[in-house]
Design a protein around this motif. Structure first.
Motif, PDB file in Angstrom:
ATOM      1  N   GLN A 130      44.516 -41.968  57.245  1.00 58.24           N
ATOM      2  CA  GLN A 130      44.124 -43.313  57.664  1.00 58.24           C
ATOM      3  C   GLN A 130      42.959 -43.286  58.641  1.00 58.24           C
ATOM      4  O   GLN A 130      42.131 -44.190  58.646  1.00 58.24           O
ATOM      5  N   LYS A 131      42.887 -42.217  59.460  1.00 61.03           N
ATOM      6  CA  LYS A 131      41.744 -42.079  60.368  1.00 61.03           C
ATOM      7  C   LYS A 131      40.461 -42.035  59.563  1.00 61.03           C
ATOM      8  O   LYS A 131      39.440 -42.584  59.962  1.00 61.03           O
ATOM      9  N   LEU A 132      40.526 -41.351  58.420  1.00 61.11           N
ATOM     10  CA  LEU A 132      39.332 -41.219  57.588  1.00 61.11           C
ATOM     11  C   LEU A 132      38.909 -42.556  57.003  1.00 61.11           C
ATOM     12  O   LEU A 132      37.784 -42.727  56.574  1.00 61.11           O
ATOM     13  N   ARG A 133      39.835 -43.489  56.951  1.00 66.82           N
ATOM     14  CA  ARG A 133      39.470 -44.814  56.452  1.00 66.82           C
ATOM     15  C   ARG A 133      39.096 -45.727  57.612  1.00 66.82           C
ATOM     16  O   ARG A 133      39.178 -46.936  57.496  1.00 66.82           O
ATOM     17  N   GLY A 134      38.732 -45.121  58.720  1.00 63.69           N
ATOM     18  CA  GLY A 134      38.243 -45.895  59.842  1.00 63.69           C
ATOM     19  C   GLY A 134      39.339 -46.526  60.676  1.00 63.69           C
ATOM     20  O   GLY A 134      39.061 -47.334  61.555  1.00 63.69           O
ATOM     21  N   TYR A 135      40.577 -46.146  60.415  1.00 63.58           N
ATOM     22  CA  TYR A 135      41.685 -46.749  61.150  1.00 63.58           C
ATOM     23  C   TYR A 135      41.740 -46.160  62.548  1.00 63.58           C
ATOM     24  O   TYR A 135      41.782 -44.945  62.712  1.00 63.58           O
ATOM     25  N   ASN A 136      41.741 -47.019  63.535  1.00 67.71           N
ATOM     26  CA  ASN A 136      41.731 -46.560  64.909  1.00 67.71           C
ATOM     27  C   ASN A 136      43.137 -46.622  65.483  1.00 67.71           C
ATOM     28  O   ASN A 136      43.770 -47.665  65.476  1.00 67.71           O
ATOM     29  N   ILE A 140      40.222 -42.957  45.725  1.00 68.66           N
ATOM     30  CA  ILE A 140      38.785 -42.665  45.744  1.00 68.66           C
ATOM     31  C   ILE A 140      38.009 -43.952  46.027  1.00 68.66           C
ATOM     32  O   ILE A 140      37.088 -43.963  46.846  1.00 68.66           O
ATOM     33  N   ALA A 141      38.442 -45.052  45.379  1.00 66.17           N
ATOM     34  CA  ALA A 141      37.762 -46.332  45.579  1.00 66.17           C
ATOM     35  C   ALA A 141      37.873 -46.782  47.029  1.00 66.17           C
ATOM     36  O   ALA A 141      36.925 -47.335  47.592  1.00 66.17           O
ATOM     37  N   SER A 142      39.032 -46.523  47.655  1.00 62.29           N
ATOM     38  CA  SER A 142      39.233 -46.997  49.023  1.00 62.29           C
ATOM     39  C   SER A 142      38.308 -46.268  49.990  1.00 62.29           C
ATOM     40  O   SER A 142      38.009 -46.761  51.062  1.00 62.29           O
ATOM     41  N   ILE A 143      37.890 -45.057  49.626  1.00 64.01           N
ATOM     42  CA  ILE A 143      36.912 -44.336  50.455  1.00 64.01           C
ATOM     43  C   ILE A 143      35.499 -44.782  50.084  1.00 64.01           C
ATOM     44  O   ILE A 143      34.654 -45.026  50.942  1.00 64.01           O
ATOM     45  N   LEU A 144      35.263 -44.932  48.753  1.00 66.43           N
ATOM     46  CA  LEU A 144      33.928 -45.328  48.292  1.00 66.43           C
ATOM     47  C   LEU A 144      33.515 -46.682  48.845  1.00 66.43           C
ATOM     48  O   LEU A 144      32.340 -46.948  49.061  1.00 66.43           O
ATOM     49  N   SER A 145      34.511 -47.539  49.090  1.00 61.53           N
ATOM     50  CA  SER A 145      34.195 -48.881  49.553  1.00 61.53           C
ATOM     51  C   SER A 145      33.552 -48.876  50.933  1.00 61.53           C
ATOM     52  O   SER A 145      32.992 -49.863  51.370  1.00 61.53           O
ATOM     53  N   MET A 146      33.674 -47.737  51.635  1.00 65.63           N
ATOM     54  CA  MET A 146      33.059 -47.645  52.960  1.00 65.63           C
ATOM     55  C   MET A 146      31.623 -47.143  52.869  1.00 65.63           C
ATOM     56  O   MET A 146      31.028 -46.781  53.890  1.00 65.63           O
TER      57      MET A 146
END
Lengths: 451, 228
Positions: free
Chosen positions: B154-160, A388-394
């Motif tokens: 990983q795409k959701l974390r902006g990973y291209n 959750i934190a890894s998404i919140l950090s964005m």
């Protein structure tokens, strides 16, 4: 008569100094339903593995004390002998399938026992009738829903005619109606086939009226369960606020898997700072709708408006203001330390100067002190908070959580509740998908029921 | 799209004796490898497509596997052209690969795990090998599912994904997939142990020989003679 008699059982995992089970003495009577509850890491699963002989045979480690099934010493007997008496069902049904179709799966265990072919056929017909799953017989694993998968595995185990059935968190993936179905089945198995059933479970409501006796496991020790252990979610009905700045609007959303399976149409809207609950039975499309909003799936009909603008799937995916958190933390964690994990997202989208915020974020999620730890060594509750934190950090404005409480005990679940409240207080909108009605009721401002 | 390793459409191909299927698989593979006539190879390819229609397997599923081979094919044709060899040799090469791929996929899609184990044991393949093979097939769909979820996460974390060109670009996808793989393999072996998996006692159903099996074998032999 006692089925299991456990005396002074202690167990140390390989290379561990602290025992996972401490001096447990317990008697489990024949033909009863016994439940084990307690926080995660309390030793419930370890205890179950000991009962069916998987510990120490498959795990190694050091086992002290005695476990007896009737007059048979479990530690001394071979696994093949033990499997005649006891069968265990694990948490994840996916990894317990060895064949591709239901009928073959039922046949698999029987064949490896060396039974005659006629006997195999009669037993399969027997369980198909008993479980009422005749219509699933020819389906392949991929075509089954998670509730059905669990049912098939249970049927495959019952076909082996064990005297003891052990279930490790059977309701983790089940919705309310499927849990009720499972409960009735277990009662029926216990009554009609005189099976001893041992269940480890987080969901107290499931085991309360089902079991003859409940034990409480915590820190490797066991005691009889009493109501003082029960923790309730705090209810915030009084603090419910009206939110009226619209953020997201979903209009007549439809999604087709294939010609025969379709979801929707669904319409709803979400305001800024609101917590919206999304509930419904297994397979009704909660996750799919969430993934559509996150832009992972293309919708077939309808439209999604975010901040007043209609957006396509590609734009939604690139929009970092919408964050979607996967249920299984193993899907995304890969770095060596929690801090690196938090920095990964912002670095990808070009946010800089983030390290200061990261420490604060860890504080909010009560992960302080974990910053330098390897995320893979954390407990399941902590891992989920790291995701959750890894998404919140964005810096998202909208957070979608997909069953964040699966596999969490009450303590962790309540902690999750508290910080979600804190987040929504700071203006973040949250969509929460869950089977846990109590969690939803305690935290959500509004609930939408699908299916 | 869902990736499956078995389609239970109950066609004629499903009912064929798995031993016959294995024999045909081996014969056609040899034929494809030694034959240099592009027309025969092309005929074989069409024949496989017809078989696929008979087996009622959606054509779309092949794309998932074929895409990589087509890329490989373009690469190999380019290589052949660079080496100033004829285009025909390059085409032959690609056609061979595609036929072998479609052939083996068709076999996997229409043969259930149980049939496969049964036939392998009849051929005196060691037990452990037969069972590992069948587990691997079951595992394949798990791997595909896991990896596609990891990529999405990983795409959701902006990973291209295009970052993957760099040396360490695959790490965010590779590591979670690998860890999940180990975890699943451990869970699965535990489940097998707990179910009392005992190789020595394993008893399979009897393989049935039907009229159709002999016809299939006969056709296959005729075809081989003709092709050689």
């Amino acid at each position: 008569m006692d089925a299991f008699r456990i005396q002074n059982l202690s167990y140390y995992f390989k290379n561990e100094e602290i025992p996972c089970l401490k001096n447990i003495t317990l008697e489990i009577p024949q033909g009863k339903i016994i439940s084990l509850v307690g926080p995660s890491g309390g030793g419930k699963s370890t205890f179950l593995y000991c009962l069916c002989g998987l510990i120490p045979k498959c795990f190694g480690g050091l086992l002290e004390g005695k476990i007896k099934y009737k007059n048979q010493d479990i530690i001394q007997s071979s696994l093949e002998e033990l499997t005649k008496e006891a069968q265990i069902m694990f948490q994840n049904p996916e990894t317990q399938f060895f064949s591709q179709t239901v009928r073959e799966e039922l046949r698999y265990g029987l064949e490896s026992k060396g039974l005659s072919l006629d006997e195999i056929e009669t037993r399969i017909e027997g369980v198909l009738d008993f479980f009422g799953i005749k219509h699933l017989e020819e389906k392949t694993v991929e075509e089954l829903s998670s509730g059905e998968k669990q049912l098939i595995i249970l049927a495959a185990l019952v076909a082996l005619k064990p005297k003891v059935l052990i279930l490790d968190e059977p309701t983790a993936n089940l919705d309310y109606s499927n849990s009720a179905k499972l409960k009735n089945l277990l009662k029926k198995l216990n009554k009609e086939l005189d099976m001893t059933i041992i269940i480890s479970e987080h969901n107290l409501d499931f085991v309360k009226d089902l079991s003859d006796k409940i034990y409480y496991f915590s820190n490797g020790a066991v005691e009889a369960y009493s109501n003082q252990f029960q923790l309730n979610y705090e209810n915030n009905k009084s603090n419910r606020k009206n939110h009226n700045i619209p953020l997201l609007k979903v209009e007549n959303l439809e999604f087709c898997y294939n010609k025969s399976k379709k979801i929707g149409p669904v319409s709803f809207n979400l305001n800024k700072g609101e917590i919206l609950g999304l509930i419904g039975p297994n397979g009704c499309g909660k996750t799919t709708i969430a993934k559509c909003i996150a832009g992972l799936y293309k919708i077939n009909k309808g439209s999604i408006y975010y901040g007043g603008k209609k957006l396509s799937a590609k734009k939604l995916l690139n929009l970092t203001e919408i964050g979607y958190v996967y249920q299984n933390p193993d899907y995304s964690l890969f770095e060596n330390s929690v801090l690196d994990e938090l920095v990964f997202g912002p670095k990808n989208i070009g946010l800089t100067g983030f390290i200061e915020d990261a420490k604060e974020l860890l504080n909010v999620l009560s992960l302080d002190g974990c910053g330098e730890k390897d995320p893979h060594n954390l407990s399941i509750g902590q891992k989920r908070r790291v995701t959750i934190a890894s998404i919140l950090s964005m810096n998202p404005k909208l957070l979608i959580l997909d069953e964040p409480d699966t596999g969490l005990d009450r303590v962790n679940s309540i902690a999750l509740c508290n910080f979600l409240r804190k987040l929504s207080g700071s203006g973040l909108s949250i969509v929460l998908i869950s089977h846990n009605i109590q969690l939803i009721e305690s935290i959500c401002d509004r609930v939408i029921k699908l299916g | 799209m869902q990736i499956q390793t078995y389609y239970n459409t109950k066609s004629i191909l499903h009912k064929l004796n798995p031993l016959v299927k294995i024999i045909c698989l081996v014969l056609i593979s040899i034929l494809v490898l030694v034959n240099n006539n592009i027309f025969i190879l092309f005929a074989l390819f069409l024949f496989l497509l017809i078989l696929n229609l008979v087996a009622k397997i959606p054509f779309g599923v092949y794309w998932f596997y074929l895409v990589y081979f087509i890329l490989f094919g373009i690469f190999s044709i380019a290589l052949v052209l660079l080496a100033k060899s004829t285009l025909i040799i390059g085409l032959l090469f690609v056609l061979r690969l595609i036929i072998l791929l479609v052939l083996s996929l068709l076999f996997i899609f229409t043969t259930s795990n149980e049939d496969l184990i049964c036939a392998l044991l009849k051929l005196h393949v060691p037990y452990s090998f037969a069972f590992s093979l069948s587990f691997a097939l079951r595992f394949l769909s798990l791997i595909v599912k896991n990896t596609s979820e990891v990529i999405k996460a990983q795409k959701l974390r902006g990973y291209n994904i295009s970052l993957a060109k760099s040396r360490t670009g695959f790490v965010p996808i590779f590591i979670p997939s690998l860890l999940l793989l180990f975890k699943n393999a451990f869970d699965m072996s535990l489940a097998a142990e707990a179910r009392g998996f005992d190789i020595k006692k394993y008893k399979t159903k009897k393989l049935q020989w039907r009229f159709g099996d002999f016809i299939a074998i006969g056709l296959m032999i005729l075809f081989s003679i003709f092709a050689f």
